[in-house]
Design a protein around this motif. Structure first.
Motif, PDB file in Angstrom:
ATOM      1  N   ASP A   1      -8.676 -12.070  -5.994  1.00 17.56           N
ATOM      2  CA  ASP A   1      -8.488 -11.376  -7.053  1.00 17.56           C
ATOM      3  C   ASP A   1      -6.793 -11.289  -7.288  1.00 17.56           C
ATOM      4  O   ASP A   1      -6.245 -10.497  -6.138  1.00 17.56           O
ATOM      5  N   PRO A   2      -6.391 -11.824  -8.323  1.00 18.31           N
ATOM      6  CA  PRO A   2      -4.857 -11.426  -8.396  1.00 18.31           C
ATOM      7  C   PRO A   2      -4.559 -10.182  -8.681  1.00 18.31           C
ATOM      8  O   PRO A   2      -3.080  -9.959  -8.478  1.00 18.31           O
ATOM      9  N   GLY A   3      -5.287  -9.009  -9.031  1.00 20.45           N
ATOM     10  CA  GLY A   3      -4.877  -7.879  -9.006  1.00 20.45           C
ATOM     11  C   GLY A   3      -4.719  -7.032  -7.686  1.00 20.45           C
ATOM     12  O   GLY A   3      -4.182  -6.048  -7.484  1.00 20.45           O
ATOM     13  N   ARG A   4      -5.277  -7.677  -6.504  1.00 24.03           N
ATOM     14  CA  ARG A   4      -5.012  -7.184  -5.095  1.00 24.03           C
ATOM     15  C   ARG A   4      -3.790  -7.817  -4.768  1.00 24.03           C
ATOM     16  O   ARG A   4      -3.507  -9.034  -4.988  1.00 24.03           O
ATOM     17  N   SER A   5      -2.753  -7.068  -4.124  1.00 28.20           N
ATOM     18  CA  SER A   5      -1.877  -7.924  -3.331  1.00 28.20           C
ATOM     19  C   SER A   5      -1.901  -8.548  -2.306  1.00 28.20           C
ATOM     20  O   SER A   5      -3.193  -8.613  -1.643  1.00 28.20           O
ATOM     21  N   ALA A   6      -1.289  -9.395  -1.941  1.00 28.07           N
ATOM     22  CA  ALA A   6      -1.575 -10.471  -0.887  1.00 28.07           C
ATOM     23  C   ALA A   6      -1.883  -9.661   0.558  1.00 28.07           C
ATOM     24  O   ALA A   6      -2.620 -10.068   1.224  1.00 28.07           O
ATOM     25  N   GLU A   7      -1.013  -8.615   0.621  1.00 24.70           N
ATOM     26  CA  GLU A   7      -1.253  -7.764   1.882  1.00 24.70           C
ATOM     27  C   GLU A   7      -2.704  -7.050   1.991  1.00 24.70           C
ATOM     28  O   GLU A   7      -3.228  -7.216   2.922  1.00 24.70           O
ATOM     29  N   ASP A   8      -3.014  -6.906   0.650  1.00 24.41           N
ATOM     30  CA  ASP A   8      -4.476  -5.978   0.519  1.00 24.41           C
ATOM     31  C   ASP A   8      -5.693  -7.020   0.706  1.00 24.41           C
ATOM     32  O   ASP A   8      -6.555  -6.845   1.624  1.00 24.41           O
TER      33      ASP A   8
END
Length: 272
Positions: A54-61
């Protein structure tokens, strides 16, 4: 693989290369098995695939999500590699699955390379593909996507386990699942090519009417190496139906000097 996916896969691939440079063969094999098991999980769980891509989530998430799911279930090395993988920007859930499969394959091939078995794995995969292609019932049984994957995996184990390297068995089973969304035959071919690429070679699929001598194979390999600017791994299939001559396929390039082709062209010309 487009630019976005190459960049995402590249970060995990670099991390894998660093890991493989300092780990022993057994550890690399273990990590490869865990990565492919997670890839299988992603194949079966589309909601998880979507969440991790999901591009809406950050990489950290996304990294925290994969850690929450896998912590304590896989090794720290595997978790670090998969965290790097899901932290990248992927074009979609399917691309992430392809990336996970490719990471597992690269790990298996790295282990085979370190064990000095990479050339054997490459040849075993090709020979297995030829055995399957030559037996219609076997090809149908292994390619039947309506049959349970577990039963087809068991069939592969019965056929080659103990006769081929463990990496060959694992890669053949990945082909059954449809590596990169391909069919069984094309999955095997792609895995052969990846094994050859790991040895800095291209693959030339050669069809002849009669078996080539060692000297003839070497001359052909040398000519193709000069043409393509890199070593070439020959995969030779003997097919009397071509009558004579040689057909060579390297990537998208096809060189067909067979008698069967010339006869077909003459027949077409006469029909006109």
């Amino acid at each position: 693989m487009d630019t976005i996916n190459r960049e995402a896969n590249g970060a995990a691939a670099d991390k894998l290369a660093a890991f493989a440079a300092s780990a022993d063969v057994q550890k690399i094999r273990s990590v490869a098995g865990e990565i492919l098991a997670v890839a299988d999980l992603l194949r079966r769980e589309p909601r998880l695939r979507r969440a991790l891509a999901d591009p809406g989530r950050s990489a950290e998430d996304r990294g925290e999500l994969i850690s929450a799911i896998l912590s304590g279930k896989v090794s720290d090395d595997t978790l670090a590699l998969l965290s790097a993988l899901v932290s990248g920007r992927w074009s979609g859930p399917g691309a992430l699955l392809d990336g996970a499969e490719r990471l597992g394959v690269d790990a298996l091939l790295s282990a085979a390379d370190q064990a000095g078995e990479l050339a054997e794995v490459e040849d075993e995969l090709f020979r297995f593909s030829q055995i399957v292609a030559g037996d219609g019932r076997l090809a149908g049984a292994l390619s039947d996507s309506t049959a349970p994957l577990a039963s087809r995996n068991e069939l592969v184990r019965d056929l080659i386990e103990g006769k081929a390297k463990p990496a060959t068995v694992s890669l053949a089973q990945l082909a059954l699942a449809g590596f990169g969304g391909r069919g069984f035959d094309s999955s095997l071919s792609r895995l052969v090519e990846l094994a050859a690429a790991k040895r800095d070679r291209s693959v030339a699929y050669v069809t002849t009417a009669v078996a080539l001598s060692d000297a003839e194979e070497q001359r052909l390999a040398d000519r193709l190496a000069a043409l393509y600017g890199r070593d070439v791994s020959l995969k030779v299939d003997v097919d009397p139906r071509i009558i004579g001559g040689v057909r060579v396929k390297v990537g998208a390039d096809l060189y067909d000097g067979t008698v069967a082709r010339r006869l077909a062209e003459a027949k077409t010309a006469l029909a006109k």
